[in-house]
Enzyme design. Structure first.
Site, short mmCIF file in Angstrom:
data_model
loop_
_atom_site.label_atom_id
_atom_site.label_comp_id
_atom_site.label_asym_id
_atom_site.label_seq_id
_atom_site.Cartn_x
_atom_site.Cartn_y
_atom_site.Cartn_z
CG ASP A 34 4.40 -2.53 10.31
OD1 ASP A 34 4.44 -2.77 11.54
OD2 ASP A 34 3.57 -3.05 9.55
NE ARG A 84 25.36 20.64 -0.26
CZ ARG A 84 26.11 20.63 -1.36
NH1 ARG A 84 26.49 21.76 -1.92
NH2 ARG A 84 26.48 19.49 -1.90
NE ARG A 138 -3.42 -0.17 2.91
CZ ARG A 138 -3.78 -0.23 4.21
NH1 ARG A 138 -3.66 -1.36 4.87
NH2 ARG A 138 -4.26 0.85 4.80
C1 UD1 Z 1 -1.55 -7.97 13.98
C2 UD1 Z 1 -2.08 -8.71 15.20
C3 UD1 Z 1 -3.34 -8.00 15.68
C4 UD1 Z 1 -3.04 -6.55 15.98
C5 UD1 Z 1 -2.42 -5.87 14.75
C6 UD1 Z 1 -1.93 -4.49 15.09
C7 UD1 Z 1 -1.50 -11.06 14.90
C8 UD1 Z 1 -1.99 -12.40 14.51
N1 UD1 Z 1 -2.39 -10.07 14.83
O1 UD1 Z 1 -2.54 -8.11 12.98
O2 UD1 Z 1 -3.86 -8.61 16.85
O3 UD1 Z 1 -4.21 -5.87 16.38
O4 UD1 Z 1 -1.26 -6.62 14.30
O5 UD1 Z 1 -1.53 -3.83 13.91
O6 UD1 Z 1 -0.35 -10.92 15.30
N2 UD1 Z 1 4.46 -10.35 9.61
C9 UD1 Z 1 5.51 -11.11 9.18
N3 UD1 Z 1 5.28 -12.35 8.66
C10 UD1 Z 1 4.01 -12.86 8.58
C11 UD1 Z 1 2.95 -12.06 8.99
C12 UD1 Z 1 3.21 -10.81 9.52
O7 UD1 Z 1 6.66 -10.68 9.26
O8 UD1 Z 1 3.90 -13.98 8.11
C13 UD1 Z 1 4.73 -9.02 10.16
C14 UD1 Z 1 4.16 -7.93 9.29
O9 UD1 Z 1 5.11 -7.50 8.33
C15 UD1 Z 1 3.86 -6.84 10.29
C16 UD1 Z 1 3.48 -7.61 11.54
O10 UD1 Z 1 4.07 -8.89 11.39
O11 UD1 Z 1 5.00 -6.05 10.58
C17 UD1 Z 1 1.99 -7.70 11.73
O12 UD1 Z 1 1.44 -8.40 10.64
P1 UD1 Z 1 0.07 -7.98 9.99
O13 UD1 Z 1 -0.24 -8.89 8.90
O14 UD1 Z 1 0.07 -6.52 9.72
O15 UD1 Z 1 -0.89 -8.31 11.21
P2 UD1 Z 1 -2.31 -7.74 11.43
O16 UD1 Z 1 -3.29 -8.53 10.67
O17 UD1 Z 1 -2.30 -6.28 11.26
CA CA Z 2 -0.87 -4.57 10.51
#
Ligand code: UD1
Ligand code: CA
Length: 459
Positions: free
Chosen positions: A115, A326, A25
């Site tokens: 992030d 600079r 995104r």
């Molecule tokens: C996650 C949490 C959720 C929380 C939210 C906050 C879990 C299962 N859920 O959900 O409870 O409210 O963050 O933003 O943890 N990542 C990896 N590898 C993977 C999956 C994710 O490195 O296989 C990393 C992503 O890059 C990111 C973080 O883990 O930095 C969170 O993953 P994301 O998919 O954003 O989780 P959410 O669904 O947002």
């Molecule tokens: Ca997230």
């Protein structure tokens, strides 16, 4: 920050930073976690915070072929171990990419998201403190203005019972406003067993890190929540969130600078970098930008609309308005750099002055030297850069071109409008310009010849 008196201080701590996010995104060629806030990558913000929170070791989990992310991690924290998560199978799966590190045996294992860059060292410290108090899992929570999409924290008193992902939650659970920020601390002795017990029995068929809570409770272990402000736990998924986080961070940096004794006359117009250092009684006028690596010492004044980057301004010096410093600039004590002066890779000695309209590049300007208006160092021959040396107390007349490499000795004078191509000895005068020709009466004769000769006026 973990102090010696904190119970957490004696505990050895591993931090696992998840940096495998694709960040589609952002619509960018740059991976999300390498985007910058206040002149520092998202990843670097997290690495700085966990280091300040006492991380003894750091592991960074990156996506496949992300040498750039790995390099940034090592730049900030040379001892970081890098782990590749080949397939995105969920947050618990990502953490387990660092299995070998977890197996080394730490007291605290923290999971941070690259992030989510605004979480402070103090908050990481509070998570660690819950482990020291006996929790096996400590989760960072926040009251969400809009809880949609977040995991919900199901609590009873101070005990966290479970985290329910939005997609898996029922209607009652979705009414809970307390949400999971994602960051977590695990007791190092339990961490591997808890993570290995996590399954994929959920709507997304992923290994959820959040399930560590239910697994811990099923084993009679405690899970606690630490609550932070929503702004602090803001994740970055797109450029609008990047801009919001920048605004949050700028407010934080300005407040810190003012608390340390700098006056910001219009703080909302001053842009700071995460590493900007302002001393006591520094005055910063409106609309000043500090890029990375700027340091301003006690009592110096940065006038309006100046731009500084990789520059040191020593005590009592004055810069701007409209000055550009600079990288490699060092402005000496009490020195003055005035309007429309650009300085690059140059040192101005104590009390030196370049008050108007100059370019000083690859130069050493001695103490108390005066650089007249419009003076330019011609430092570039199209291929190489050359240095200009101006001695202490030298006086360079206005509109001079100093063709480098060239040295002007201590106390020497350069006549205005000179093009200086040869070294000038100390205390000498150099004049390098065409000699003036003056013709008496010439102007009057000119006017007599032409006045009235042409009656045709242009409208
Ligand atoms: C996650 C949490 C959720 C929380 C939210 C906050 C879990 C299962 N859920 O959900 O409870 O409210 O963050 O933003 O943890 N990542 C990896 N590898 C993977 C999956 C994710 O490195 O296989 C990393 C992503 O890059 C990111 C973080 O883990 O930095 C969170 O993953 P994301 O998919 O954003 O989780 P959410 O669904 O947002
Ligand atoms: Ca997230």
């Amino acid at each position: 920050m973990v102090k010696a008196s904190d119970p957490a201080a004696a505990r050895r701590c591993l931090v696992i930073v998840l940096a495998a996010g694709e960040g589609t995104r952002m619509k960018s060629r740059t991976p999300k976690v390498l985007h910058a806030l206040a002149g520092r990558s998202l990843l670097a913000h997290v690495l700085h915070a966990v280091s300040a929170a006492g991380a003894d070791a750091v592991s960074v989990v990156v996506g496949p072929d992300r040498d750039d992310v790995a390099a940034e991690a090592r730049r900030v924290r040379a001892d970081a171990t890098i782990h590749v998560q080949a397939q995105r199978l969920g947050t618990a799966h990502a953490v387990l990419a660092a299995r070998d590190e977890i197996a080394q045996g730490y007291d605290d294992v923290l999971v941070a998201f690259a992030d989510t860059p605004l979480v402070t060292a103090e908050t990481f410290g509070r998570l660690r403190a819950e482990l020291a108090r006996g929790a096996a899992v400590a989760v960072l929570g926040f009251e969400a203005a809009d809880p949609n999409g977040y995991g919900r924290l199901i609590i009873e008193g101070e005990d966290l019972l479970a985290i329910r992902e939005h997609k898996d939650a029922n209607d009652e659970e979705r009414r809970v406003g307390l949400c999971n920020a994602g960051l977590m601390a695990l007791d190092g002795g339990e961490a591997l067993a808890l993570l290995d017990a996590i399954g994929q029995d959920n709507a997304q068929r992923e290994f959820y890190l959040t399930d560590a809570v239910a697994v811990a409770r099923a084993r009679g272990l405690k899970a606690h929540v630490v609550v932070a402000d929503e702004a602090e736990v803001q994740g970055i998924n797109d450029r609008t969130q990047l801009a919001q986080a920048e605004a949050t961070l700028q407010v934080r940096l300005r407040l810190a600078a003012m608390r340390e004794g700098a006056t910001l006359q219009a703080p909302e117009t001053v842009f700071l970098s995460a590493d900007t250092r302002l001393g006591r009684d520094v005055v910063v006028e409106p609309h000043v930008v500090f890029g990375p690596g700027a340091m301003v010492e006690d009592g110096a004044v940065i006038h309006a609309f100046s731009h500084l980057e990789g520059a040191r301004v020593r005590a009592g010096a004055s810069v701007g308005p409209y000055a550009r410093l600079r990288p490699g600039t060092d402005i000496g004590e009490g020195a003055r750099v005035g309007n429309f002066v650009e300085v690059k890779n140059a040192t101005l000695g104590a009390g030196a002055k370049a008050n108007h309209l100059s370019y000083l590049g690859d130069a050493t300007i001695g103490a108390r030297a005066n650089i007249g208006a419009g003076t330019i160092t011609c430092n570039y021959d199209g291929f190489r850069k050359h240095r200009t040396e101006v001695g202490a107390g030298a006086f360079v007349g206005s509109n001079s071109s100093l063709v480098a490499p060239v040295t002007i000795g201590d106390g020497a004078f350069v006549g205005s409008g000179s093009v200086v191509t040869m070294d000038v000895p100390a205390d000498a005068l150099a004049v390098g310009r065409a000699r003036q020709v003056t013709k008496d009466g010439w102007a009057q004769k000119f006017r007599e010849t032409f006045s009235g000769a042409s009656t045709k006026k242009t409208e």
